[in-house]
Design an enzyme around this catalytic site. Sequence first.
Site, PDB file in Angstrom:
ATOM      1  CG  PHE A  60      19.888  23.025  75.335  1.00 45.81           C
ATOM      2  CD1 PHE A  60      19.403  23.825  76.359  1.00 45.81           C
ATOM      3  CD2 PHE A  60      19.840  21.653  75.487  1.00 45.81           C
ATOM      4  CE1 PHE A  60      18.888  23.260  77.520  1.00 45.81           C
ATOM      5  CE2 PHE A  60      19.330  21.077  76.635  1.00 45.81           C
ATOM      6  CZ  PHE A  60      18.854  21.884  77.660  1.00 45.81           C
ATOM      7  CE  LYS A  61      20.856  20.810  79.307  1.00 39.60           C
ATOM      8  NZ  LYS A  61      21.256  19.692  80.132  1.00 39.60           N
ATOM      9  CG  ASP A  62      27.827  24.567  74.280  1.00 42.76           C
ATOM     10  OD1 ASP A  62      28.553  24.220  75.219  1.00 42.76           O
ATOM     11  OD2 ASP A  62      27.769  23.962  73.201  1.00 42.76           O
ATOM     12  CB  THR A  86      24.106  19.839  82.309  1.00 42.97           C
ATOM     13  OG1 THR A  86      22.762  20.080  81.930  1.00 42.97           O
ATOM     14  CG2 THR A  86      24.521  20.910  83.304  1.00 42.97           C
TER      15      THR A  86
END
Length: 471
Positions: free
Chosen positions: A107-109, A140
Site C-alpha cells: 500500500f505504500k506505493d 515503506t
Amino acid sequence: MIYTDTRDKTVCTDFRTAVMSGMNQKTGGLYIPESFPHLEQSFLQRTSAPPFREIAFKMAQPYVAGEIPDDELAGIIEDAYPFSPKIVPLDAVTYALELFHGHTCAFKDFGARFMARVMSYFNKLENDALHILVATSGDTGSAVGSAFHGVQGLDVTILYPEGKVSELQEKQLSTFTGNVRALKVAGSFDDCQKLVKTAFTDSTLRKKLRLSSANSINIARLLPQSFYYMFASMCVRDRLKIDCKIEDAAIIVSVPSGNFGNLTSGLIAREMGAPITGFIAATNSNRTVPDWIATGVYNARLSVETYANAMDVGAPSNYERMSAMHSLDKIRRLFASYWLDNDGILDAIRTCHLRTGYIADPHGAIAWKAWDDMRRGAMETLLGGVQGDYTKPGLTPNVPDWAHCVTEKKSVGIVLETAHPAKFNSTVARAIGREPPMPSRLAEVLLLPDRAVPMENDYGTFKSWLLANLL
C-alpha cells in the site's frame, strides 16, 4: 491551505514547506492541515463511485490550491497511478481492499509515488539535491525507493532494521542503485526512526544538507493514502443493495496499524466525507495504541518482533496527528481496537483461508480476524459487560458509537490487505501449508545482488556517514 504543527498551533506554513522539510525542525512536530475540507455532496452522492484517479484529483485539489496548478496536479496523479486499488468480496458483508497492485506490491506505493512527483515538481528550481531520509519496518522503504529511483534532483537513503524484515522485503530494500541506497541498522525500527528524527532536528547537519522525510511523517505521504479510503467506501456503498441488502449499512474499516499513518489517512478521508462509520485499529503485540484507547494512557515502548513485521512499531509517530485531530473521547467513539500475538496471526491467516478461500498476508489477516471476531460475538460480549483483559489478544475493552450496528447485523466490513502475501511466503506457508503465488515483479527482485551498507545504531556514526557520502 494552511498547515500547522502538532506541537505548536501558532505555526502557519504552506504545502511546499511542509512537504520539502518533512517535519518542523524547530519543534520536532508533524505538519497537519489547519482544517480538512469536505467534498461537495454532488460528488459524494454520485450514483456510482468515480474512478480512483478522479477521486484522487478531487481530494488533492484543496491541499495544493495555489501551489500546484490543476493541469500539473492531473499529470502528477496520472503518472503516479497506472494502477488502482481493488475491492474483493470475501462474503456478503466483508470486502478486502487490495492495495498491493502497485510496483512494490504494498500500500505504500500509493503515498510514495504521489509524494515523489510532488517533491520533484517543487524541486525543479533548486540547484542542489533534496536528500530524503526514510526509516522502514518493511514496505515503506521499497515503495519509496521505487517511487524516487531515477528522479532527478532527489536522493534517497533508506534505514531498515537488520534481520527484522522478511527476505523478500530486504531484497526490495537492498538492491537499489543510483540515487537510492539502503543502510541496514543494528537495531529495531524504532532505532531507525530515531536516527532519522534526530537528523531532522540537527541544525548543523541541515545547514549542509537539504533534508526531507518519506515516512508517513511527511504530509505528502499521508494525504494520498486517504484517496483509497474514499474510493473503497464509495464502491462498497454502491454494492450493498446487491450483496447484502442491508439498508443504510454502517461501513466499518479494519486497518492493520503500525506507525498509524494509514489509520490517520482513514480519519482524513472520513473528515472529507467518505461514507465510513468507524474504524478498527488492528495490530500485533506492539499494542501501544490499543492500550492508549483502552486505558487513556499513551505509553511508547520498545518494539517487539512479530510475523507482521511492518507493524513492529512501539512509538508510532502518527499518534501525534491522531491526538491533534481528535480528543481521546472522540477516538474512542470512532475506534474499536484489537491485537494478536504470533500464534493468533498464524491462526488468522489459516482461518481466513479456510472460511473464504482468500490468502491474506499477516497484516491483512489481523485486520480480517478483528472484523470477523467482532461480528461473530466479540462485540456483543463486550456490550454485555464482559470487558476482558486488554493485555490479552483480542478485542480491547472500548465500545465505539457504532457497536450496536455490528451486533444488530447492520454493518459491513472493509479489511485492508496492505501487502501481497508472497512478501511473507514462509509465514503464510506455515499457516496454510503452501506458499502463495508470487508475482513476477517480486520474483525478479530475488535475483538482484544485495548492496545494503551496515550501520551502527549510533547517531554520531550515522551523521558522519551522511556527510561523507551525500555532500
